[in-house]
Design a protein around this motif. Structure first.
Motif, short mmCIF file in Angstrom:
data_model
loop_
_atom_site.label_atom_id
_atom_site.label_comp_id
_atom_site.label_asym_id
_atom_site.label_seq_id
_atom_site.Cartn_x
_atom_site.Cartn_y
_atom_site.Cartn_z
N VAL A 44 -56.13 -82.64 -28.82
CA VAL A 44 -55.57 -82.07 -27.40
C VAL A 44 -56.71 -81.12 -26.73
CG1 VAL A 44 -53.94 -80.41 -26.47
CG2 VAL A 44 -53.29 -82.04 -28.30
N ILE A 45 -56.84 -81.13 -25.56
CA ILE A 45 -57.57 -80.27 -24.77
C ILE A 45 -56.65 -79.41 -23.65
CG2 ILE A 45 -59.59 -80.15 -22.76
CD1 ILE A 45 -60.77 -82.76 -23.69
N THR A 46 -56.63 -78.38 -23.63
CA THR A 46 -55.91 -77.39 -23.09
C THR A 46 -56.47 -77.22 -21.44
OG1 THR A 46 -56.82 -75.51 -24.05
CG2 THR A 46 -54.84 -76.37 -25.17
N ALA A 47 -55.34 -76.70 -20.69
CA ALA A 47 -55.82 -76.17 -19.22
C ALA A 47 -56.88 -75.35 -19.60
CB ALA A 47 -54.54 -75.90 -18.52
N GLU A 48 -56.63 -74.22 -20.48
CA GLU A 48 -57.57 -73.18 -20.35
C GLU A 48 -58.93 -73.61 -20.76
OE1 GLU A 48 -54.79 -73.16 -22.24
OE2 GLU A 48 -53.65 -71.95 -20.69
N GLU A 49 -59.11 -74.69 -21.42
CA GLU A 49 -60.59 -75.15 -22.03
C GLU A 49 -61.06 -75.76 -20.64
OE1 GLU A 49 -60.92 -77.02 -26.00
OE2 GLU A 49 -58.85 -77.03 -25.49
N LEU A 50 -60.37 -76.58 -19.87
CA LEU A 50 -60.84 -77.13 -18.78
C LEU A 50 -61.03 -76.06 -17.56
CD1 LEU A 50 -58.01 -80.30 -18.79
CD2 LEU A 50 -60.57 -80.34 -18.85
N GLN A 51 -60.72 -74.91 -17.57
CA GLN A 51 -60.97 -73.87 -16.66
C GLN A 51 -62.40 -73.44 -16.77
OE1 GLN A 51 -59.05 -73.29 -13.87
NE2 GLN A 51 -57.95 -75.09 -14.89
N GLU A 112 -53.14 -80.80 -19.61
CA GLU A 112 -53.40 -81.05 -20.98
C GLU A 112 -53.96 -82.51 -21.08
OE1 GLU A 112 -50.93 -79.54 -24.26
OE2 GLU A 112 -50.43 -81.69 -24.29
N VAL A 113 -54.89 -82.94 -21.75
CA VAL A 113 -55.56 -83.99 -22.06
C VAL A 113 -55.26 -84.38 -23.62
CG1 VAL A 113 -57.57 -85.74 -22.27
CG2 VAL A 113 -57.06 -83.82 -20.42
N ARG A 114 -54.51 -85.53 -24.01
CA ARG A 114 -54.10 -85.84 -25.20
C ARG A 114 -54.82 -87.05 -25.73
NH1 ARG A 114 -50.09 -83.58 -27.98
NH2 ARG A 114 -49.24 -81.94 -26.95
N GLY A 132 -55.85 -100.27 -29.41
CA GLY A 132 -56.81 -99.51 -29.07
C GLY A 132 -56.26 -97.92 -28.87
N PRO A 133 -57.04 -96.98 -28.86
CA PRO A 133 -56.65 -95.47 -28.66
C PRO A 133 -56.23 -95.36 -27.02
CG PRO A 133 -58.92 -95.56 -29.14
CD PRO A 133 -58.36 -96.79 -29.37
N VAL A 134 -55.48 -94.54 -26.82
CA VAL A 134 -55.22 -94.07 -25.60
C VAL A 134 -55.60 -92.55 -25.25
CG1 VAL A 134 -53.42 -93.99 -23.63
CG2 VAL A 134 -53.43 -95.74 -25.38
N ILE A 135 -56.21 -92.47 -24.09
CA ILE A 135 -56.38 -90.74 -23.63
C ILE A 135 -55.40 -90.64 -22.50
CG2 ILE A 135 -57.91 -89.15 -22.42
CD1 ILE A 135 -60.15 -90.72 -23.73
N VAL A 136 -54.44 -89.82 -22.76
CA VAL A 136 -53.54 -89.48 -21.59
C VAL A 136 -53.77 -88.10 -21.14
CG1 VAL A 136 -51.03 -89.16 -21.43
CG2 VAL A 136 -51.78 -90.42 -23.41
N LEU A 137 -53.94 -88.13 -20.06
CA LEU A 137 -53.65 -86.96 -18.74
C LEU A 137 -52.52 -86.46 -18.41
CD1 LEU A 137 -56.81 -87.94 -16.49
CD2 LEU A 137 -56.93 -86.88 -18.75
N LEU A 138 -52.26 -85.40 -18.58
CA LEU A 138 -50.71 -84.90 -18.34
C LEU A 138 -51.10 -83.80 -17.00
CD1 LEU A 138 -49.16 -83.87 -21.73
CD2 LEU A 138 -48.64 -85.99 -20.38
N TYR A 139 -50.49 -84.27 -15.90
CA TYR A 139 -50.40 -83.37 -14.68
C TYR A 139 -49.40 -82.61 -14.46
CZ TYR A 139 -54.73 -85.55 -13.12
OH TYR A 139 -55.89 -85.68 -13.18
N SER A 140 -48.01 -82.91 -15.20
CA SER A 140 -46.89 -82.48 -15.06
C SER A 140 -46.19 -82.16 -16.44
CB SER A 140 -45.80 -83.51 -14.37
OG SER A 140 -45.62 -84.27 -15.07
N LYS A 141 -45.40 -80.92 -16.63
CA LYS A 141 -44.97 -80.42 -17.77
C LYS A 141 -43.67 -81.48 -18.37
CE LYS A 141 -46.06 -75.79 -16.99
NZ LYS A 141 -45.62 -74.35 -17.42
N GLY A 142 -43.00 -82.29 -17.30
CA GLY A 142 -41.91 -82.99 -17.95
C GLY A 142 -42.26 -84.38 -18.61
N ALA A 143 -43.66 -84.67 -18.36
CA ALA A 143 -44.21 -85.89 -18.83
C ALA A 143 -44.51 -85.72 -20.57
CB ALA A 143 -45.55 -86.60 -18.26
N ASN A 144 -43.68 -86.03 -21.23
CA ASN A 144 -43.83 -86.32 -22.69
C ASN A 144 -43.36 -87.65 -23.45
OD1 ASN A 144 -44.94 -83.70 -23.03
ND2 ASN A 144 -42.97 -82.91 -23.07
#
Length: 144
Positions: A44-51, A112-114, A132-144
């Motif tokens: 997981v990559i958090t928004a804080e890391e991306l800032q 978040e990036v998962r 194959g693996p998937v990289i998921v970019l989360l832009y909204s909190k409701g997406a899980n």
């Protein structure tokens, strides 16, 4: 007397050496608690890391590669078909996209990036993940 001086010199040396040693406890910083650090999760990559200023201005592909190079580790196809085992991209768990789309995206707005390994991706996206693996970019909190 020489023997007494040697013992005194050795004792003084040991005392000085012992007092100069720093604390090996990572939670102690100059006798005070260490400044709070963001704990890194391997998948997981958090928004804080991306800032981080060195990351924020980069495209999403470069930022993710810099923060978690293991997200792009490729172990080869799981079958003789050439399309299996390829890393895919998903935005908010939507349809799978080609990984090259990351180069066209910025890090602004990403919460978040998962990283989903092949088994997690198969469970979430079914046969579309194609082993194959998937990289998921989360832009909204409701997406899980």
């Amino acid at each position: 007397m020489l023997n007494g001086v040697s013992r005194l010199t050795i004792a003084a040396f040991v005392a000085v050496a012992a007092s100069c040693g720093g604390s090996r406890d990572p939670d102690v910083w100059g006798g005070a608690p260490a400044p709070s650090r963001v704990e890194r999760q391997p998948n997981v990559i958090t928004a804080e890391e991306l800032q981080d200023p060195s990351i924020y201005s980069r495209d999403a592909y470069t930022a993710i590669r810099h923060l978690r190079p293991n997200f792009f580790t490729y172990h080869g196809p799981a079958s003789f078909q050439t399309a299996t085992g390829v890393i895919h991209l998903s935005v908010d768990y939507g349809p799978l996209q080609d990984l090259s789309q990351l180069t066209k995206m910025t890090t602004m707005g990403i919460l978040e990036v998962r990283y989903l390994n092949a088994e997690q991706a198969q469970a979430r996206f079914g046969l579309n993940a194609n082993s194959g693996p998937v990289i998921v970019l989360l832009y909204s909190k409701g997406a899980n």
